[in-house]
Design an enzyme around this catalytic site. Structure first.
Site, PDB file in Angstrom:
ATOM      1  N   SER A 101       0.808  -1.220   0.000  1.00  0.00           N
ATOM      2  CA  SER A 101       0.000   0.000   0.000  1.00  0.00           C
ATOM      3  C   SER A 101       0.843   1.273   0.000  1.00  0.00           C
ATOM      4  O   SER A 101       0.342   2.343  -0.324  1.00  0.00           O
ATOM      5  CB  SER A 101      -0.950   0.007   1.204  1.00  0.00           C
TER       6      SER A 101
ATOM      7  N   ASP B 192      -2.789   5.884  11.858  1.00  0.00           N
ATOM      8  CA  ASP B 192      -1.963   5.501  10.716  1.00  0.00           C
ATOM      9  C   ASP B 192      -0.724   6.395  10.692  1.00  0.00           C
ATOM     10  O   ASP B 192      -0.780   7.552  10.280  1.00  0.00           O
ATOM     11  CB  ASP B 192      -2.743   5.652   9.412  1.00  0.00           C
TER      12      ASP B 192
ATOM     13  N   HIS C  77       1.433   5.239   6.431  1.00  0.00           N
ATOM     14  CA  HIS C  77       1.124   5.832   5.133  1.00  0.00           C
ATOM     15  C   HIS C  77       1.255   7.346   5.220  1.00  0.00           C
ATOM     16  O   HIS C  77       1.594   7.893   6.275  1.00  0.00           O
ATOM     17  CB  HIS C  77      -0.287   5.432   4.691  1.00  0.00           C
TER      18      HIS C  77
END
Length: 436
Positions: free
Chosen positions: A198, A404, A407
Site C-alpha cells: 500500500s 496511521d 502511510h
C-alpha cells in the site's frame, strides 16, 4: 458535449502512437505528406460544403493534431502569417507562426532539461534535507477525486497544512519540479506498472495525472497461500520460492516500480513460526531477514528471467519510515501531535537491515535496477502521516483509536517521491534517447 469527449479521446489515442523508426529527415517528409493528405481531404470537403462520411470531427482532429505534433520540432519553418488549417468560418487553427513559436518554446525547454540532467548526473538525489517552500503544491488539497479516503487528510478534517510547506532538496543539485505534461510526453505510448504494497499505492495515487497507470497489489512480491498442516487444517503460508501470480501480465511493461517492506514487520511475519515455506518444507522457525533475502532472490531471478532489459526499466522503492510513538500500530502508537519534520539527524532511526539486503540482492542481478532510496527522506517526516485523519468520520479522530503513522497524506510526501522518480526517469530517458 459528445464532440468534445470524442476530441479528447482522439488526442489521448494520438498520444499513444509510437515514434517512427525512420531517420529524422524521412520522418519529417512523411509527416509533411500526411499533413498535405489531411489538407486535401479538408479542402475537398469545403468545396462540397460537407465532410466525407469517413472524415468525422474526431478523425479531422486526429489529422490536425498529428500534423501539429510533427511540425513542432521542425527548425526550418520560417515565421509568417500563412494559415495552414482553417475551420468552416475561416478561423485559423494552425499557422506557421504557431509552429515557429512552438519550436522556440521546445528549444528553450530542451536546453533547460539538458541543464537539469547535467546537474543530476553527478548528484545523489536521495541525500538531502527538507526545506520550507511556500509555493503551491503539485495539486491543491481536496482537489483530486481519485485518492483513497485513507490518504485524503484534508477532506478528512486535518486542520493544519504545514506538512505541505516542505520540499525535498538534495545536497549539491536541484531536482526539477514535477511536470505532469512533460511526464505524459515521456510516457506517450508506454505502460507503467506499480507492484507492491500500500506504500506503493500511496505513490501510485500521487502520480495519477490523467493517465492510465496500473497498480498490482503484491505486499511480499512472493506468493501467499494456504496449505494443510499435519492435522489437515489449512494455514496461511508464504512461499519464498514462488513469485506472486498477478491477475494480469506486466512483465512487458515499459516501466515497473516494485516495493516490499512493511508487511515483513507484521507480527506473524516477524515471528516466522511455521509460516515460511520453500517447496514442501515449512520452516518451524526462520528469521525474518533470512526469509526476506530468500524472497528477494526469488523476485530477482524472476526479473532476470522475464524482463526484457532493452525494453523495460525497473525501479525499486525503498523502505518508507513509520513514526509510531509509545507503541506500535495495534498497541496505542500515535503521531497525531506531530506538526514539524525531524531536524536533528541523531533522532533518525538506523538504516533498516532489509534495505541493506535489498542493495546486496540488486548488486548481483543481471537486470539494471534503479533503487529509489526514500528511507532517509521519509525518516524526517513524522508530521506527514494521516494519524487520526485516516477516515472522514469525526468520531474516528479520538487519540485512543488506531492511528496511521505508516502511510502518508496526499498531497504530501509521496509527491516528492515522484519528483525523485521524475528526475531519475529524466536521466534514464535521456540516456536511452542518446543511445538510439
Amino acid at each position: 458535449m459528445a464532440p468534445f469527449k470524442n476530441l479528447f479521446t482522439t488526442s489521448i489515442n494520438i498520444s499513444r502512437i509510437p515514434s517512427f523508426p525512420l531517420p529524422r529527415s524521412r520522418t519529417h517528409c512523411l509527416a509533411i505528406a500526411l499533413l498535405l493528405v489531411s489538407l486535401f481531404f479538408f479542402s475537398s470537403a469545403s468545396l462540397t460544403n460537407q465532410l466525407p462520411s469517413f472524415l468525422t470531427a474526431s478523425s479531422l482532429a486526429s489529422s490536425i493534431l498529428f500534423a501539429a505534433n510533427y511540425i513542432s520540432p521542425f527548425s526550418s519553418i520560417t515565421s509568417s502569417s500563412t494559415c495552414l488549417v482553417s475551420d468552416s468560418t475561416d478561423n485559423c487553427k494552425l499557422s506557421s507562426v504557431t509552429a515557429m513559436e512552438r519550436t522556440r518554446m521546445n528549444s528553450r525547454k530542451e536546453e533547460e532539461t539538458d541543464d537539469v540532467i547535467a546537474g543530476l548526473s553527478s548528484c545523489d538525489i536521495f541525500n538531502g534535507n527538507w526545506v520550507l517552500d511556500d509555493s503551491d503544491p503539485v495539486y491543491q488539497p481536496g482537489s483530486c477525486p481519485f485518492l483513497d479516503d485513507a490518504f485524503n487528510c484534508f477532506n478528512n478534517g486535518r486542520p493544519d497544512l504545514d506538512y505541505l510547506r516542505y520540499r525535498w532538496k538534495p545536497h549539491g543539485c536541484h531536482i526539477p519540479r514535477f511536470d505532469g505534461r512533460q511526464m505524459l510526453r515521456m510516457l506517450r505510448g508506454k505502460r507503467m506498472v506499480f507492484v507492491g504494497d500500500s506504500l506503493n499505492r500511496n505513490m501510485w495515487q500521487s502520480l495519477d495525472y490523467n493517465c492510465s497507470i496500473d497498480f498490482v497489489k503484491s505486499p511480499f512480491l512472493v506468493q501467499e497461500w494456504r496449505s494443510p498442516d499435519r492435522r489437515g487444517d489449512r494455514r496461511e503460508r508464504l512461499r519464498l520460492d514462488m513469485i506472486q501470480t498477478p491477475s494480469f501480465n506486466y512483465h512487458d511493461a515499459d516501466i515497473i516500480i516494485f516495493n516490499t517492506g512493511h508487511w515483513w514487520t507484521h507480527q506473524k511475519t516477524y515471528k516466522g513460526k511455521n509460516y515460511f515455506q520453500e517447496g514442501r518444507r515449512v520452516y518451524n522457525r526462520l528469521e525474518v531477514n533470512e526469509a526476506y533475502k530468500k524472497a528477494l532472490r526469488t523476485w530477482a531471478k524472476w526479473v532476470d528471467s522475464n524482463i526484457n532489459r532493452s525494453h523495460t526499466r525497473v525501479f525499486f522503492g525503498g523502505y518508507s519510515a513509520s513514526h509510531f510513538r509509545k507503541g506500535k500500530w495495534d498497541s496505542g502508537g500515535h503521531c497525531h501531535e506531530e506538526r514539524q519534520p525531524i531536524t536533528n539527524d541523531t533522532q533518525l532511526k538506523p538504516y533498516p537491515m532489509m534495505m541493506k539486503i535489498l542493495e546486496s540482492v540488486i548488486s548481483e542481478m543481471k537486470t539494471p535496477v534503479f533503487y529509489l532510496n526514500i528511507t532517509r527522506m521519509t525518516g524526517y517526516r513524522k508530521d506527514g502521516h494521516p494519524s487520526v485523519y485516516r477516515k472522514p468520520d469525526v468520531h474516528q479522530r479520538t487519540p485512543g483509536i488506531i492511528q496511521d503513522c505508516s502511510h502518508w497524506c496526499l498531497p504530501g510526501v509521496p509527491d516528492s517521491w515522484n519528483e525523485l522518480f521524475y528526475a531519475a526517469y529524466l536521466l534514464s530517458h535521456h540516456d536511452l534517447s542518446s543511445n538510439h
